[in-house]
Scaffold this motif. Structure first.
Motif, PDB file in Angstrom:
ATOM      1  N   ARG A  54      69.289  33.500  28.114  1.00  0.00           N
ATOM      2  CA  ARG A  54      69.036  34.967  27.978  1.00  0.00           C
ATOM      3  C   ARG A  54      70.572  35.772  27.957  1.00  0.00           C
ATOM      4  NH1 ARG A  54      68.541  34.497  34.001  1.00  0.00           N
ATOM      5  NH2 ARG A  54      66.311  35.056  33.702  1.00  0.00           N
ATOM      6  N   GLN A 305      56.802  37.567  29.396  1.00  0.00           N
ATOM      7  CA  GLN A 305      58.257  38.263  29.334  1.00  0.00           C
ATOM      8  C   GLN A 305      58.740  37.630  30.840  1.00  0.00           C
ATOM      9  OE1 GLN A 305      59.622  39.385  27.272  1.00  0.00           O
ATOM     10  NE2 GLN A 305      61.710  39.840  28.151  1.00  0.00           N
ATOM     11  N   ASP A 314      64.832  34.879  28.512  1.00  0.00           N
ATOM     12  CA  ASP A 314      64.245  36.159  28.070  1.00  0.00           C
ATOM     13  C   ASP A 314      65.417  37.072  27.510  1.00  0.00           C
ATOM     14  OD1 ASP A 314      65.668  35.817  30.591  1.00  0.00           O
ATOM     15  OD2 ASP A 314      65.053  38.077  31.096  1.00  0.00           O
TER      16      ASP A 314
END
Length: 319
Positions: A54, A305, A314
Motif C-alpha cells: 500500500r 477495498q 490497498d
C-alpha cells in the motif's frame, strides 16, 4: 567494520535448508512472513523499504498501468518503488546491488542487473546493465558474458547463479562496499518445473549450497533470506476465461491470434502466481464481476477495498 552481505536465495524453505549445510552454518534460522502477494517484486520492494505494498506501490510482478492502457510486467526502473529505500538509509554508505530487482536508476554505487540487447532485426542477445559502465567490461572479461538465457526461460539453470556468485565475490573483494545485496535465482527453476517436494528440489538445493560456499566464506556479516516458498499446485484457475464467458472481457485478433483488449474490456485479470488483480472499468460491474470470480473453484478470497486494506494491498495500482 565488516560489510553486510544479504543473499536472497529465492525459494529457500526450512525443508530445503535441511539439505544445505553451508547455508545452515550462517546462523540460526528464523521465520520470515511474506506480504501478499509473495512474489519477487512485491517482496523485494518490502525488504528494501520496510513498508507494505500500500505504501511502496509494488502490488505484484506487474499490473495494469491505467495511464498507458497496458499490462506491463517486470519493469526495471527503481522509481516505480515509492518511498525511501535501504540504499539511502545511512548517509555515506557504499552500496552494491547484484541482480535484486528495480536496480536501474537506483541510488547505489554499484549494480549489476539482467538487461538483454534488443537488435533492430528482432534478435535478442544476452547481456547485463551495470553501474558504473566500466564494471560491465570488468565482469565480462573475468567471468564471460552474463548468461541471460540460463537466468530465465526454458534453459534456466545453475550457470546464471554461478556467474552471479562470482560477480558478487569480485565486487566484494575489489570494490569494498559496506552493503551488498545479491539475488540467487536457482531454486526457483526446478521447484517450478518439478514441484517443491520431489527429488529435483533437493538436488537443486544441494547444488546451490555448493555453489554458494565460496561466497559464504568471505569476510562479511552475512544474512541469507528468501522472498517466498513454493507450494504444490495442480491446476490453473482460469479467471479471464470466466470473465469472457460472462461477457465482461473482450479480445482482438491479429494474424489469427487472440489478444486481451484492456481498452474495451469491462473487467479482466492480471494473474500473477498467488493473486490476480482484477480491473473493472465501471463500478456498476463490480457485483457481477465479484459473483463470477467467487464461483470459481480454487479462489480463496475476493478482496474488496476493505479486504485489500487488511493485507496492506490497498494501493491505486491494485485491482
Amino acid at each position: 567494520m565488516a560489510p553486510l552481505l544479504v543473499i536472497n536465495v529465492v525459494g529457500l524453505t526450512p525443508r530445503l535448508l535441511a539439505h544445505m549445510p553451508n547455508v545452515a552454518k550462517v546462523g540460526t534460522a528464523a521465520a520470515l512472513r511474506p506480504v501478499l502477494p509473495a512474489v519477487t517484486c512485491s517482496m523485494q520492494a518490502t525488504l528494501l523499504t520496510g513498508a507494505m505494498p500500500r505504501d511502496h506501490g509494488i502490488v505484484g510482478n506487474g499490473w495494469y498501468f491505467r495511464d498507458l492502457g497496458e499490462v506491463l510486467l517486470w519493469r526495471q526502473h527503481n522509481a516505480l518503488i515509492q518511498g525511501d529505500q535501504l540504499w539511502t538509509a545511512i548517509p555515506g554508505l557504499r552500496t552494491a546491488n547484484v541482480c535484486w530487482w528495480y536496480a536501474m536508476g537506483a541510488p547505489t554505487d554499484l549494480l549489476v542487473t539482467p538487461r538483454p540487447i534488443y537488435h533492430a532485426d528482432g534478435r535478442k542477445d544476452p547481456d547485463c546493465y551495470t553501474r558504473p559502465p566500466s564494471l560491465h567490461d570488468d565482469l565480462e572479461t573475468a567471468l564471460g558474458p552474463f548468461p541471460l538465457f540460463t537466468y530465465w526461460g526454458p534453459n534456466a539453470g545453475i550457470t546464471s547463479s554461478q556467474w552471479i556468485i562470482a560477480a558478487a565475490r569480485r565486487i566484494l573483494t575489489r570494490e569494498h562496499p559496506d552493503l551488498l545485496l545479491v539475488y540467487i535465482p536457482h531454486l526457483d527453476y526446478d521447484l517450478q518445473r518439478h514441484g517443491p517436494d520431489g527429488p529435483e528440489a533437493i538436488a537443486a538445493a544441494r547444488a546451490i549450497d555448493t555453489a554458494l560456499a565460496p561466497l559464504l566464506e568471505e569476510e562479511a556479516e552475512i544474512v541469507v533470506l528468501s522472498e517466498y516458498g513454493i507450494t504444490p499446485a495442480s491446476r490453473p484457475i482460469d479467471i479471464n476465461r470466466a470473465l469472457r464467458t460472462a461477457g465482461l472481457l473482450e479480445v482482438y485478433t491479429q494474424a489469427g491470434m487472440e489478444y486481451l483488449d484492456p481498452w474495451t474490456s469491462r473487467a479482466f485479470a492480471v494473474a500473477d502466481h498467488q493473486v490476480a488483480h482484477v480491473y473493472v472499468r465501471d463500478p456498476a460491474d463490480l457485483d457481477h464481476t465479484r459473483a463470477v470470480i467467487t464461483e470459481l473453484t480454487g479462489v480463496d478470497e475476493v478482496l474488496d477495498q476493505a479486504g485489500k486494506a487488511k493485507y496492506g494491498l490497498d494501493h491505486e495500482r491494485a485491482g
